[in-house]
Every structure is written in C-alpha cells, then in structure tokens.
Design an enzyme around this catalytic site. Structure first.
Site, PDB file in Angstrom:
ATOM      1  N   CYS A  95      11.553 -30.903  -4.945  1.00 30.85           N
ATOM      2  CA  CYS A  95      11.990 -32.140  -5.892  1.00 30.85           C
ATOM      3  C   CYS A  95      10.904 -33.020  -5.994  1.00 30.85           C
ATOM      4  O   CYS A  95       9.656 -32.844  -5.259  1.00 30.85           O
ATOM      5  CB  CYS A  95      13.103 -32.985  -4.702  1.00 30.85           C
ATOM      6  SG  CYS A  95      13.840 -34.308  -5.459  1.00 30.85           S
ATOM      7  N   CYS A 155      27.498 -27.329  -0.756  1.00 32.22           N
ATOM      8  CA  CYS A 155      26.560 -28.139  -1.238  1.00 32.22           C
ATOM      9  C   CYS A 155      25.440 -27.369  -1.791  1.00 32.22           C
ATOM     10  O   CYS A 155      24.862 -26.427  -1.019  1.00 32.22           O
ATOM     11  CB  CYS A 155      26.139 -29.184   0.080  1.00 32.22           C
ATOM     12  SG  CYS A 155      24.770 -30.035  -0.225  1.00 32.22           S
ATOM     13  N   CYS A 166      11.343 -39.485  -2.057  1.00 35.71           N
ATOM     14  CA  CYS A 166      12.437 -40.378  -1.162  1.00 35.71           C
ATOM     15  C   CYS A 166      11.567 -40.192   0.257  1.00 35.71           C
ATOM     16  O   CYS A 166      11.367 -38.956   0.729  1.00 35.71           O
ATOM     17  CB  CYS A 166      13.716 -40.139  -1.082  1.00 35.71           C
ATOM     18  SG  CYS A 166      14.350 -40.216  -2.722  1.00 35.71           S
ATOM     19  N   GLU A 215      18.376 -23.653  -0.446  1.00 32.73           N
ATOM     20  CA  GLU A 215      19.570 -23.748   0.298  1.00 32.73           C
ATOM     21  C   GLU A 215      20.719 -24.272  -0.046  1.00 32.73           C
ATOM     22  O   GLU A 215      21.000 -24.921  -0.981  1.00 32.73           O
ATOM     23  CB  GLU A 215      18.741 -24.867   1.570  1.00 32.73           C
ATOM     24  CG  GLU A 215      17.606 -24.536   2.140  1.00 32.73           C
ATOM     25  CD  GLU A 215      17.066 -25.597   3.139  1.00 32.73           C
ATOM     26  OE1 GLU A 215      17.831 -26.287   3.858  1.00 32.73           O
ATOM     27  OE2 GLU A 215      15.722 -26.013   2.887  1.00 32.73           O
ATOM     28  N   CYS A 261      13.326 -38.087   3.239  1.00 32.69           N
ATOM     29  CA  CYS A 261      13.973 -36.908   2.816  1.00 32.69           C
ATOM     30  C   CYS A 261      13.158 -35.713   3.043  1.00 32.69           C
ATOM     31  O   CYS A 261      11.922 -35.696   2.457  1.00 32.69           O
ATOM     32  CB  CYS A 261      14.595 -36.662   1.307  1.00 32.69           C
ATOM     33  SG  CYS A 261      15.222 -35.635   0.693  1.00 32.69           S
ATOM     34  N   CYS A 296      19.794 -30.593   3.905  1.00 33.85           N
ATOM     35  CA  CYS A 296      19.037 -29.739   2.914  1.00 33.85           C
ATOM     36  C   CYS A 296      17.376 -29.867   3.402  1.00 33.85           C
ATOM     37  O   CYS A 296      17.014 -31.129   3.644  1.00 33.85           O
ATOM     38  CB  CYS A 296      19.477 -29.893   1.820  1.00 33.85           C
ATOM     39  SG  CYS A 296      20.801 -28.647   1.658  1.00 33.85           S
TER      40      CYS A 296
HETATM   41  N1  SAH Z   1      18.373 -36.008  -5.718  1.00 30.41           N
HETATM   42  C1  SAH Z   1      20.047 -36.334  -5.529  1.00 30.41           C
HETATM   43  C2  SAH Z   1      20.615 -35.221  -4.838  1.00 30.41           C
HETATM   44  C3  SAH Z   1      20.313 -34.984  -3.322  1.00 30.41           C
HETATM   45  S1  SAH Z   1      21.880 -35.527  -2.518  1.00 30.41           S
HETATM   46  C4  SAH Z   1      20.027 -37.624  -4.699  1.00 30.41           C
HETATM   47  O1  SAH Z   1      18.986 -38.193  -4.282  1.00 30.41           O
HETATM   48  O2  SAH Z   1      21.090 -38.200  -4.760  1.00 30.41           O
HETATM   49  C5  SAH Z   1      21.040 -35.610  -0.798  1.00 30.41           C
HETATM   50  C6  SAH Z   1      21.610 -36.800  -0.210  1.00 30.41           C
HETATM   51  O3  SAH Z   1      21.012 -37.000   1.257  1.00 30.41           O
HETATM   52  C7  SAH Z   1      21.098 -38.068  -1.022  1.00 30.41           C
HETATM   53  O4  SAH Z   1      21.867 -39.249  -1.054  1.00 30.41           O
HETATM   54  C8  SAH Z   1      19.583 -38.360  -0.348  1.00 30.41           C
HETATM   55  O5  SAH Z   1      19.438 -39.566  -0.380  1.00 30.41           O
HETATM   56  C9  SAH Z   1      20.433 -38.226   1.114  1.00 30.41           C
HETATM   57  N2  SAH Z   1      19.299 -37.722   2.417  1.00 30.41           N
HETATM   58  C10 SAH Z   1      18.093 -37.433   2.042  1.00 30.41           C
HETATM   59  N3  SAH Z   1      17.420 -37.232   3.205  1.00 30.41           N
HETATM   60  C11 SAH Z   1      18.174 -37.740   4.258  1.00 30.41           C
HETATM   61  C12 SAH Z   1      18.178 -37.938   5.500  1.00 30.41           C
HETATM   62  N4  SAH Z   1      17.069 -37.581   6.171  1.00 30.41           N
HETATM   63  N5  SAH Z   1      19.151 -38.506   6.200  1.00 30.41           N
HETATM   64  C13 SAH Z   1      20.266 -38.767   5.581  1.00 30.41           C
HETATM   65  N6  SAH Z   1      20.476 -38.563   4.192  1.00 30.41           N
HETATM   66  C14 SAH Z   1      19.468 -38.186   3.642  1.00 30.41           C
END
Ligand code: SAH
Length: 343
Positions: free
Chosen positions: A112, A105, A116, A92, A119, A333
């Site tokens: 991944c 983006c 987390c 995406e 996510c 994403c």
């Molecule tokens: N793996 C890297 C790059 C992904 S960036 C990282 O973690 O930074 C995607 C961003 O969106 C990251 O800051 C991630 O923590 C955040 N993110 C993921 N799921 C989310 C959600 N449900 N709501 C808001 N932010 C989220």
C-alpha cells in the site's frame, strides 16, 4: 503481459474467443468454468477441447492464489491465508464466521502507498495493483479450501481500493454477476482511507454497497499526524464528500475509528467527532487499535472506549465497538506478508 482470463467480463471473453477463431458460445462455457465452477486451472475445463485449452494457456494468464500458509484461530474459527500469486508476490485474506454467514476480507493491492502510521500493510511498501481476477481468486480459493459459500466481502485487506479503482470495479461486477458467484451488492463493503476523488467516482456508479471510511481522527491536526492522505484531502473535505455520497446513493456510511491510547481517544475527541457527524446517515465503528510492534501505538483501555461510546451516544451517534476475531493468528492484515518478506 498477457490478459488474465478470470478478470474478463463475459462480453470481453466472447470477443477474445472470436479473436481466436472459435465460436462465441465457447466463451459462455469457459466463463461458467471460471466463475460458477470456479476452477483453478484451464485443464479442469473438461468440455473444452484440448486444442482450445492449449490456445487459452498460450494466450492468456490465469491468475491464481496458491495457499502458502493457512492459520486457523482456536478461539473463533477465523482463518487467515497467505496466498502466493503467479509472480511470487504474497497477499493476505481473512475469512470470518458471523451469524449471518461467512465474510472474507480481501486485499486489493500488493502492499500500500498510503502510509498510515498505525498500519502494518504499508511497512513493506507498495509493489503493484491486483487484477480483478486476483481479487476474485482470493474468494474462490478460500471458499473451495473451506468447502463453504462466502456470502459477504469486505475490501479491507491490504491496499487502498480507490487507488486501484478500475480493477476493483471489475471485481465487484464479476462477483455480483448472477452467472457467477452472484453475491448481493449489499453484502459488499469497500473501505477507503479517504481518497476523495475516488468517493466521487464511486458515487457516480450508485452502487448499493457499503462505503466505509477510515476516519480515525476528528480533526486535521490529529489525522494528518497519523494519515498522510489527510494532507491532500482534509477532514472537512472528506466529510463533505461523504454527505454528497449519502445524498446521491441513500446509503449509510460506516466510519472506522481505531482507538489509539492518548492519540485520538479523549472525551474531547469524541465530542468533536460527534459534532462533525451529527445529522449524517452514519455509523461509527470503534476498533481498539491492533498493536503492531513497529508503530509503537497502544490500544485504548476498555474503560476509555466505554467513555468514548457514551459521549458519542449522548449526541445520538450510532456507535459500536468492533469485536476482535482471530487475535491469536495476527488476523489483521499486513502482518503475515511483512513477516514473509523478512524471512
Ligand atoms: N486502505 C483502505 C482499506 C484497508 S481497510 C482503508 O484504509 O480503509 C483496513 C482497515 O484497518 C482500515 O480502516 C485501516 O485504517 C484499519 N487499520 C489499519 N491498521 C490498523 C491497526 N493497527 N489497528 C486497527 N485498525 C487498523
């Protein structure tokens, strides 16, 4: 697996072309088709002989992104793509319009490994790294489809860039190449969930890009509950790496902090966070968490977010709340790929 044409630097391409028994200057022409004209197939390289085009097709991969699905937000023109890769995997990308230009983006991996808890990218699991050419193809394809020039890239799509370090670095050097897209290094942001050894590797390169850290919690107790990477590198170790990074590069770090109701959004959390960031060249970006049905997490309400900001500001920490774009198209994403996999 064959080498991907679009992932090669000009000097790598020259070596390959010599290896095919062709004159070196052909590499420049091919490179220009790839990165200036940004063609989507070898056959579009019209000043390259048919014979050489056939050799290229036989010997190399041409990574591409075909548009499987495209969603356009009715609120703000945000565009979300679900791209299909050559091997049938899906990734995406999202294009957003800001006052200063278009930002894309991009994803850096198919899925991944980081796990987390809030996510969506992680739910469907990890498949593989993207090549530099596949990361570039997201930019080129969107740009062509929308007839725009994209001026900014954020590596904030699916995947952990530090877990695909070499390909991400190749992507960055290709996209900033003046013989190609010629994007300004300052217009690139790389986001990590806190892979500390990656932060040090990046620091060595002294790039003028923006490093973003997905912090999301002020202490190990909360952070380890939501982000497994914290078990390997805790908050103090991560923040020390960030301080070292700014010292070495003079670049301000951006901290991402998803506001999750009842988890990390109390005044106490804000105070703890502010104390830890005090004195750093830093900026905090609060994001009301995107509610993903599998996670059960709820976003903090506006009043709570306002309070959090005011505590942060009382300590002098530069804090903003991120505007939500593309909320009608699941623009955050991981969600489209996951739905596609479910189908
Ligand atoms: N793996 C890297 C790059 C992904 S960036 C990282 O973690 O930074 C995607 C961003 O969106 C990251 O800051 C991630 O923590 C955040 N993110 C993921 N799921 C989310 C959600 N449900 N709501 C808001 N932010 C989220």
């Amino acid at each position: 697996m064959k080498k991907d044409l679009r992932s090669m630097s000009l000097s790598q391409l020259e070596e390959e072309i010599l290896g095919l028994g062709e004159p070196k200057f052909k590499a420049k022409q091919i490179y220009s088709w790839l990165h200036q004209h940004q063609v989507s197939s070898v056959d579009e390289m019209t000043n390259i002989s048919k014979a050489l085009r056939e050799k290229l097709k036989d010997n190399y991969e041409f990574c591409s992104c075909s548009i499987e699905k495209k969603l356009v937000s009715v609120y703000d023109d945000t565009v979300k793509y679900l791209f299909e890769l050559n091997d049938g995997e899906y990734i995406e990308s999202v294009v957003m319009k800001y006052k200063y230009g278009y930002t894309i983006c991009v994803s850096s991996q198919v899925g991944c490994k980081m796990g987390c808890k809030f996510c969506a990218s992680t739910i469907a699991g990890f498949v593989r790294n993207l090549t530099a050419g596949e990361i570039l193809a997201q930019v080129y394809t969107a740009q062509k489809d929308l007839s725009i020039r994209i001026s900014h890239v954020v590596l904030m799509g699916v995947g952990e860039p530090m877990d695909n370090f070499d390909n991400v670095m190749d992507f960055i050097s290709l996209i900033t190449d003046e013989k190609g897209q010629n994007m300004s290094m300052r217009n690139i942001s790389l986001s990590t969930c806190g892979v500390v050894d990656g932060i040090y590797r990046l620091m060595e390169k002294k790039l003028q890009l923006t490093l973003s850290i997905s912090l999301h919690a002020p202490n190990d107790e909360i952070r380890s509950r939501t982000m497994p990477v914290n078990n390997k590198w805790g908050v103090d170790e991560l923040l020390k790496a960030c301080r070292d990074y700014t010292k070495a590069t003079n670049r301000r770090i951006s901290f991402e902090y998803a506001m999750i109701s009842g988890v990390n959004d109390s005044d106490e959390c804000a105070r703890e966070l502010a104390k830890k960031l005090r004195g750093m060249l830093a900026h905090v970006n609060l994001i009301p968490v995107n509610e993903v049905k599998e996670t059960g997490y709820k976003k903090s309400n506006d009043e709570r977010i306002r309070r959090f900001v005011s505590v942060m500001e009382s300590y002098g920490i530069n804090t903003t709340v991120r505007r939500t774009l593309g909320s009608d198209i699941n623009a955050s994403c991981g969600q489209l790929r996951r739905k596609k996999k479910e189908e």
